[in-house]
Design an enzyme around this catalytic site. Structure first.
Site, PDB file in Angstrom:
ATOM      1  N   ARG A 120     -55.069 -38.194  71.379  1.00 46.11           N
ATOM      2  CA  ARG A 120     -55.872 -37.116  71.970  1.00 46.11           C
ATOM      3  C   ARG A 120     -57.368 -37.411  71.928  1.00 46.11           C
ATOM      4  O   ARG A 120     -58.178 -36.531  72.173  1.00 46.11           O
ATOM      5  CB  ARG A 120     -55.600 -35.798  71.232  1.00 46.11           C
ATOM      6  CG  ARG A 120     -54.139 -35.364  71.233  1.00 46.11           C
ATOM      7  CD  ARG A 120     -53.702 -34.838  72.573  1.00 46.11           C
ATOM      8  NE  ARG A 120     -52.325 -34.339  72.548  1.00 46.11           N
ATOM      9  CZ  ARG A 120     -51.665 -33.916  73.621  1.00 46.11           C
ATOM     10  NH1 ARG A 120     -52.257 -33.931  74.806  1.00 46.11           N
ATOM     11  NH2 ARG A 120     -50.416 -33.484  73.526  1.00 46.11           N
ATOM     12  N   HIS A 137     -46.586 -45.941  72.647  1.00 41.72           N
ATOM     13  CA  HIS A 137     -46.820 -44.981  73.734  1.00 41.72           C
ATOM     14  C   HIS A 137     -48.319 -44.821  73.880  1.00 41.72           C
ATOM     15  O   HIS A 137     -49.025 -44.542  72.918  1.00 41.72           O
ATOM     16  CB  HIS A 137     -46.170 -43.633  73.429  1.00 41.72           C
ATOM     17  CG  HIS A 137     -46.011 -42.772  74.650  1.00 41.72           C
ATOM     18  ND1 HIS A 137     -47.088 -42.339  75.391  1.00 41.72           N
ATOM     19  CD2 HIS A 137     -44.904 -42.275  75.266  1.00 41.72           C
ATOM     20  CE1 HIS A 137     -46.658 -41.608  76.407  1.00 41.72           C
ATOM     21  NE2 HIS A 137     -45.336 -41.568  76.359  1.00 41.72           N
ATOM     22  N   TYR A 179     -52.151 -39.823  75.933  1.00 39.34           N
ATOM     23  CA  TYR A 179     -51.914 -38.847  77.001  1.00 39.34           C
ATOM     24  C   TYR A 179     -53.157 -38.630  77.862  1.00 39.34           C
ATOM     25  O   TYR A 179     -53.064 -38.083  78.961  1.00 39.34           O
ATOM     26  CB  TYR A 179     -51.487 -37.510  76.405  1.00 39.34           C
ATOM     27  CG  TYR A 179     -50.143 -37.529  75.715  1.00 39.34           C
ATOM     28  CD1 TYR A 179     -49.043 -38.127  76.309  1.00 39.34           C
ATOM     29  CD2 TYR A 179     -49.972 -36.935  74.461  1.00 39.34           C
ATOM     30  CE1 TYR A 179     -47.809 -38.139  75.679  1.00 39.34           C
ATOM     31  CE2 TYR A 179     -48.744 -36.940  73.829  1.00 39.34           C
ATOM     32  CZ  TYR A 179     -47.665 -37.547  74.447  1.00 39.34           C
ATOM     33  OH  TYR A 179     -46.438 -37.554  73.824  1.00 39.34           O
ATOM     34  N   HIS A 218     -47.763 -42.867  81.120  1.00 45.15           N
ATOM     35  CA  HIS A 218     -47.539 -41.955  82.233  1.00 45.15           C
ATOM     36  C   HIS A 218     -48.415 -42.441  83.393  1.00 45.15           C
ATOM     37  O   HIS A 218     -49.620 -42.676  83.189  1.00 45.15           O
ATOM     38  CB  HIS A 218     -47.920 -40.534  81.851  1.00 45.15           C
ATOM     39  CG  HIS A 218     -47.074 -39.971  80.751  1.00 45.15           C
ATOM     40  ND1 HIS A 218     -47.314 -38.746  80.175  1.00 45.15           N
ATOM     41  CD2 HIS A 218     -45.982 -40.467  80.119  1.00 45.15           C
ATOM     42  CE1 HIS A 218     -46.415 -38.504  79.242  1.00 45.15           C
ATOM     43  NE2 HIS A 218     -45.601 -39.545  79.180  1.00 45.15           N
ATOM     44  N   GLU A 276     -43.510 -44.662  82.908  1.00 43.99           N
ATOM     45  CA  GLU A 276     -42.528 -43.637  82.543  1.00 43.99           C
ATOM     46  C   GLU A 276     -42.247 -42.700  83.717  1.00 43.99           C
ATOM     47  O   GLU A 276     -43.162 -42.268  84.423  1.00 43.99           O
ATOM     48  CB  GLU A 276     -43.036 -42.822  81.355  1.00 43.99           C
ATOM     49  CG  GLU A 276     -42.032 -41.796  80.854  1.00 43.99           C
ATOM     50  CD  GLU A 276     -42.477 -41.100  79.590  1.00 43.99           C
ATOM     51  OE1 GLU A 276     -41.933 -40.011  79.293  1.00 43.99           O
ATOM     52  OE2 GLU A 276     -43.368 -41.629  78.898  1.00 43.99           O
ATOM     53  N   ASP A 279     -37.129 -41.161  81.292  1.00 44.85           N
ATOM     54  CA  ASP A 279     -37.082 -39.999  80.408  1.00 44.85           C
ATOM     55  C   ASP A 279     -36.070 -38.999  80.971  1.00 44.85           C
ATOM     56  O   ASP A 279     -36.209 -38.537  82.107  1.00 44.85           O
ATOM     57  CB  ASP A 279     -38.466 -39.346  80.310  1.00 44.85           C
ATOM     58  CG  ASP A 279     -38.524 -38.231  79.284  1.00 44.85           C
ATOM     59  OD1 ASP A 279     -37.791 -37.232  79.449  1.00 44.85           O
ATOM     60  OD2 ASP A 279     -39.304 -38.339  78.325  1.00 44.85           O
ATOM     61  N   HIS A 327     -37.478 -35.561  81.947  1.00 47.88           N
ATOM     62  CA  HIS A 327     -38.363 -35.670  83.100  1.00 47.88           C
ATOM     63  C   HIS A 327     -37.598 -35.826  84.405  1.00 47.88           C
ATOM     64  O   HIS A 327     -37.896 -35.150  85.395  1.00 47.88           O
ATOM     65  CB  HIS A 327     -39.323 -36.840  82.921  1.00 47.88           C
ATOM     66  CG  HIS A 327     -40.325 -36.635  81.828  1.00 47.88           C
ATOM     67  ND1 HIS A 327     -41.174 -37.641  81.405  1.00 47.88           N
ATOM     68  CD2 HIS A 327     -40.610 -35.557  81.061  1.00 47.88           C
ATOM     69  CE1 HIS A 327     -41.945 -37.182  80.428  1.00 47.88           C
ATOM     70  NE2 HIS A 327     -41.610 -35.925  80.199  1.00 47.88           N
ATOM     71  N   HIS A 377     -36.116 -42.517  77.093  1.00 49.34           N
ATOM     72  CA  HIS A 377     -36.460 -41.396  76.220  1.00 49.34           C
ATOM     73  C   HIS A 377     -35.335 -40.374  76.296  1.00 49.34           C
ATOM     74  O   HIS A 377     -35.009 -39.873  77.385  1.00 49.34           O
ATOM     75  CB  HIS A 377     -37.777 -40.744  76.669  1.00 49.34           C
ATOM     76  CG  HIS A 377     -38.984 -41.538  76.297  1.00 49.34           C
ATOM     77  ND1 HIS A 377     -40.221 -41.351  76.891  1.00 49.34           N
ATOM     78  CD2 HIS A 377     -39.162 -42.526  75.381  1.00 49.34           C
ATOM     79  CE1 HIS A 377     -41.092 -42.177  76.364  1.00 49.34           C
ATOM     80  NE2 HIS A 377     -40.470 -42.906  75.441  1.00 49.34           N
ATOM     81  N   ASP A 430     -42.376 -29.871  82.461  1.00 47.93           N
ATOM     82  CA  ASP A 430     -42.360 -30.955  81.482  1.00 47.93           C
ATOM     83  C   ASP A 430     -42.341 -30.372  80.075  1.00 47.93           C
ATOM     84  O   ASP A 430     -43.375 -30.267  79.408  1.00 47.93           O
ATOM     85  CB  ASP A 430     -43.590 -31.840  81.676  1.00 47.93           C
ATOM     86  CG  ASP A 430     -43.596 -33.049  80.742  1.00 47.93           C
ATOM     87  OD1 ASP A 430     -42.645 -33.200  79.962  1.00 47.93           O
ATOM     88  OD2 ASP A 430     -44.560 -33.837  80.793  1.00 47.93           O
ATOM     89  N   HIS A 444     -39.804 -30.650  76.540  1.00 42.06           N
ATOM     90  CA  HIS A 444     -38.640 -31.229  75.892  1.00 42.06           C
ATOM     91  C   HIS A 444     -37.926 -30.206  75.015  1.00 42.06           C
ATOM     92  O   HIS A 444     -38.552 -29.307  74.454  1.00 42.06           O
ATOM     93  CB  HIS A 444     -39.054 -32.418  75.020  1.00 42.06           C
ATOM     94  CG  HIS A 444     -39.659 -33.548  75.797  1.00 42.06           C
ATOM     95  ND1 HIS A 444     -40.148 -34.687  75.181  1.00 42.06           N
ATOM     96  CD2 HIS A 444     -39.862 -33.729  77.120  1.00 42.06           C
ATOM     97  CE1 HIS A 444     -40.621 -35.508  76.099  1.00 42.06           C
ATOM     98  NE2 HIS A 444     -40.460 -34.945  77.286  1.00 42.06           N
ATOM     99  N   GLU A 454     -37.751 -37.961  71.566  1.00 46.50           N
ATOM    100  CA  GLU A 454     -39.088 -37.355  71.551  1.00 46.50           C
ATOM    101  C   GLU A 454     -38.941 -35.831  71.501  1.00 46.50           C
ATOM    102  O   GLU A 454     -39.760 -35.098  72.030  1.00 46.50           O
ATOM    103  CB  GLU A 454     -39.865 -37.717  72.810  1.00 46.50           C
ATOM    104  CG  GLU A 454     -40.256 -39.156  72.945  1.00 46.50           C
ATOM    105  CD  GLU A 454     -41.053 -39.383  74.204  1.00 46.50           C
ATOM    106  OE1 GLU A 454     -42.022 -40.147  74.158  1.00 46.50           O
ATOM    107  OE2 GLU A 454     -40.710 -38.787  75.255  1.00 46.50           O
TER     108      GLU A 454
END
Length: 283
Positions: free
Chosen positions: A36, A66, A69, A106, A143, A177, A180, A214, A227, A229, A259
């Site tokens: 982040r 990964h 984001y 992503h 992804e 994923d 997704h 994923h 989106d 999970h 995830e």
């Protein structure tokens, strides 16, 4: 399938392999830095050695990274695009240092500029990054996405078209994923639907380009573009698709990474146990 989970690196990347082993993971996925923040501390040589020693000690052979984001390779804002490029170059640098073979990313959100524009901008960005890191071996995994907002990658064709424009074809593949693709409209809840979706993936992208999966249930319904999970078997997907996946002989050597939302690391142990119980189901 090689089953694993996304593991916290709190206290240092070298902590992740032990935590993965503790929950019964055969593979792990980590953030190599704070996902982040744009500016992060470099990984020291000491931490690199500790991480590699921990991987060896635990017997784990698969670790995926990964990417942050924050990275948006098709941002129409010059400042954010430049920051994204710099951040991804750093992601590849850290992966190379830790001897991590693949970095999952992503593709990005075009903010109204359109899908064709986004596809070309993403591919151009990746080509520039690879030119800046010519000696690196770490590969990017694009992804699949849910398509929330203006996010690109919710159709298999998007990923195919991006990869077709990459100069180094051997350094770009795909991470699928489950939550997704389901939210994007690819329904895999019955065996026939599952086979149809995998056949479509093979036709459009090629199963040889599928490097990681994923494993997430979905809070959103099919084609909802949401989106979010959910834990395995507790969302709109249910258990059946995961039974198909973990028993698919084509994915025997592919890492399947959880995830799912967990309140404690040990929650992953329960979900891994559940997935392994599905592997024994003869379907």
């Amino acid at each position: 399938m090689i089953l694993g989970a996304h593991i916290s690196v709190a206290g240092g990347v070298e902590k992740a392999p032990g935590r993965g082993k503790e929950v019964g993971a055969e593979a792990i996925q980590i953030f190599t830095a704070n996902q982040r923040q744009w500016t992060v501390k470099a990984i020291s040589d000491q931490r690199k050695l500790l991480f590699q020693a921990a991987m060896s000690r635990t017997g784990l052979t698969t670790c995926l990274a990964h990417a942050s984001y924050l990275i948006n390779l098709c941002s129409p804002e010059p400042d954010k695009h430049q920051k994204s490029m710099h951040a991804l170059r750093d992601e590849l640098f850290r992966a190379e240092k830790l001897k991590i073979s693949h970095v999952i990313i992503h593709p990005g959100a075009h903010r109204g500029k359109g899908e064709l524009w986004a596809i070309e901008r993403i591919a151009s960005s990746i080509n520039s990054i690879y030119e800046a890191r010519p000696g690196y071996k770490a590969c990017l995994l694009l992804e699949t996405t849910s398509g929330q907002g203006t996010v690109i990658g919710h159709r298999f064709e998007h990923l195919h078209d991006i990869m077709a424009l990459i100069d180094h074809q051997d350094r770009v593949s795909v991470c699928l994923d489950t939550a997704h693709i389901f939210a994007a409209g690819y329904d895999i809840r019955t065996r026939q639907q599952y086979q149809q979706v995998m056949a479509e993936f093979d036709d459009v992208i090629g199963l040889d380009k599928l490097v990681a999966i994923h494993l997430n249930d979905s809070r959103g319904a099919c084609a909802s573009r949401l989106d979010r999970h959910m834990n395995i078997g507790q969302g709109h997907l249910g258990l059946e698709p995961f039974t198909f996946l973990v028993n698919d002989a084509r994915f025997r050597t592919i890492p399947g990474i959880l995830e799912t939302p967990v309140s404690h690391l040990t929650d992953y142990a329960k979900e891994l146990q559940l997935l392994r119980s599905l592997q024994s189901v003869n379907r």
